[in-house]
Write an enzyme that holds these catalytic residues in place. Sequence first.
Site, PDB file in Angstrom:
ATOM      1  N   GLU A 269       0.900  -1.377   0.466  1.00  0.00           N
ATOM      2  CA  GLU A 269       0.443  -0.163  -0.283  1.00  0.00           C
ATOM      3  C   GLU A 269       1.392   1.000  -0.326  1.00  0.00           C
ATOM      4  O   GLU A 269       1.511   1.539   0.837  1.00  0.00           O
ATOM      5  CB  GLU A 269      -0.488   0.142   1.001  1.00  0.00           C
ATOM      6  CG  GLU A 269      -1.756   1.108   1.338  1.00  0.00           C
ATOM      7  CD  GLU A 269      -2.567   1.288   2.597  1.00  0.00           C
ATOM      8  OE1 GLU A 269      -4.068   1.613   2.874  1.00  0.00           O
ATOM      9  OE2 GLU A 269      -1.556   0.941   3.716  1.00  0.00           O
ATOM     10  N   LYS A 329     -10.381   0.427  -1.351  1.00  0.00           N
ATOM     11  CA  LYS A 329     -10.053  -0.130   0.327  1.00  0.00           C
ATOM     12  C   LYS A 329     -11.368   0.571   0.731  1.00  0.00           C
ATOM     13  O   LYS A 329     -12.718   1.789   0.355  1.00  0.00           O
ATOM     14  CB  LYS A 329      -9.025   0.894   1.020  1.00  0.00           C
ATOM     15  CG  LYS A 329      -9.069   0.788   2.661  1.00  0.00           C
ATOM     16  CD  LYS A 329      -7.665   1.084   3.078  1.00  0.00           C
ATOM     17  CE  LYS A 329      -7.177   1.228   4.178  1.00  0.00           C
ATOM     18  NZ  LYS A 329      -5.695   0.944   4.854  1.00  0.00           N
ATOM     19  N   CYS A 380      -4.306  -3.446   4.142  1.00  0.00           N
ATOM     20  CA  CYS A 380      -4.020  -2.902   5.829  1.00  0.00           C
ATOM     21  C   CYS A 380      -4.778  -3.044   6.493  1.00  0.00           C
ATOM     22  O   CYS A 380      -4.899  -4.016   7.010  1.00  0.00           O
ATOM     23  CB  CYS A 380      -3.581  -1.542   5.888  1.00  0.00           C
ATOM     24  SG  CYS A 380      -2.119  -0.765   6.792  1.00  0.00           S
TER      25      CYS A 380
END
Length: 512
Positions: A269, A329, A380
């Site tokens: 990321e 995301k 993440c």
Amino acid sequence: MALARVAAAMAGGVLLYLAFPPIDWWAGAPLGIGLVVAALHGTRPRRAAWLGYLAGVVFLLPTLSWVRPIGDDVWVMLVGVSSAFYAVMAALAAPVFRLRWWPLWFAGLWVAMEWARGLVPVGGFPWARLAFSQGESLFTRYAALGGAPLVSFAVALSGGLLAHAALTRRGSPSLRGARAGGARRWAPAGAVGLALAVPLVTLAVPRPGDEGRTVNVGIVQGNVPGRGMYALGDEPAVVLRNHADETKRLARAVREGLLPRPDIVVLPENSTDIDPYRNAYARQIIDDSVRDVGVPTLVGAVVAVGDEHRATRSLVWDPATGPGAYYDKQHLVPFGEYTPFKEIVLALWERANLVGRQSVAGTRPGDLRLGPVTIGAVNCYEVAYDGTVRGTVRTGATPIVVQTNNASYAETNLPPQQLAMSKLRAVEHNRAVVTAATTGISAYVTPDGKVSWRTRELVADMTVVKVPVRTQATIATRVGALPEWALALMGVAAAGVATWGAGRRGDRMGSD
């Protein structure tokens, strides 16, 4: 007696902390729960709430110390708010201890508390769930049956049974009087035996077999120049160049025969700190490195969405055709990627302006075709959310790929805690998990939850790993959130029954 309860609550909080990475003493979790239960048992709801809050603070202060690079005030506020959930759970548990089989109902209440903490406020904060201390323990295999909630339930149940054994042996006054409330006294040895049986029974849980298919995955960790809140440094494109250079180093190692040829490559990321859609220089740098390695590459980019917003994106980059399919995301980091209650927060905290453009959340799961496989992209913070990971796996995606940027939290306890989540997810869904991080910990976790390869932190590194491609779904993947709902409802219902029963006893005493 009051001091003993305080000491037990604090000691329980300490043991819970010791169960989590980087210390990883997983047995501390059931032992810590046992001490917390011993502190709460026999108290009234108000005192139980304060003891629960104290245990939560002692547990979460060191466990969430990775928040400190943002600011000690943020750390203290987060711990304070999160500990309130433990206080509510403890207050509800106080009357439950009068019921038969109370360790079961208490464990259900613990699951309900973790469910609520992962939901509110501002999208919830599911970090530091009991299950995430069991990345590699006797309790881990429960994840394949009921996901993280069942693992947390099993740990809380085992701890409750240990507490029951200790309280019975000590002859707790509340236990001596419990028979009038309908509770049954168990022999301490029997309760200890049950507490040990809870984790040991997982040895009989069958493991899915290998399916005979593999994919070679290149993993790149490029590192960043700064630390803390300014981890990406002041020099433009330095993070982009670091990851492009490390990708080229991987390509060179393959040509020299030092590494096997990858089928795909994964970057972390934020591996580009410049939007490649809008910046020709960034696009050229990425394109050169991907052409050099010669295989489809998953790039982590923060890209503009209109003039005022951005998205954290997993972007498939083909060596011939360039950028293609992507995943945005879904679970964004509050105060990191967007600012809740923006007008108030920006007026009170200058640091909130560091968020910059507000991120917008994606709306679809992360199944992305990358070379010969369809990977499950997870970004993440999302690895902590059961539904996000499960939704991606249910598309048939395999392996799971976690792109993460922990640069602001390097050398805190966040990277090892996040790796523990990946270990649990691997077992939960029968999928290999590949993690690419900007500063570490990049890793490859087998479907059995074992770490086969990992990097050190704050170093540039790369490798190629052979990853099994598993497609068989576990029970946990198929049943989804049902175990969590059932266990939480069981605990809350028990609290309701116990409270109602206590009210009726009070009414009868008043009438007498």
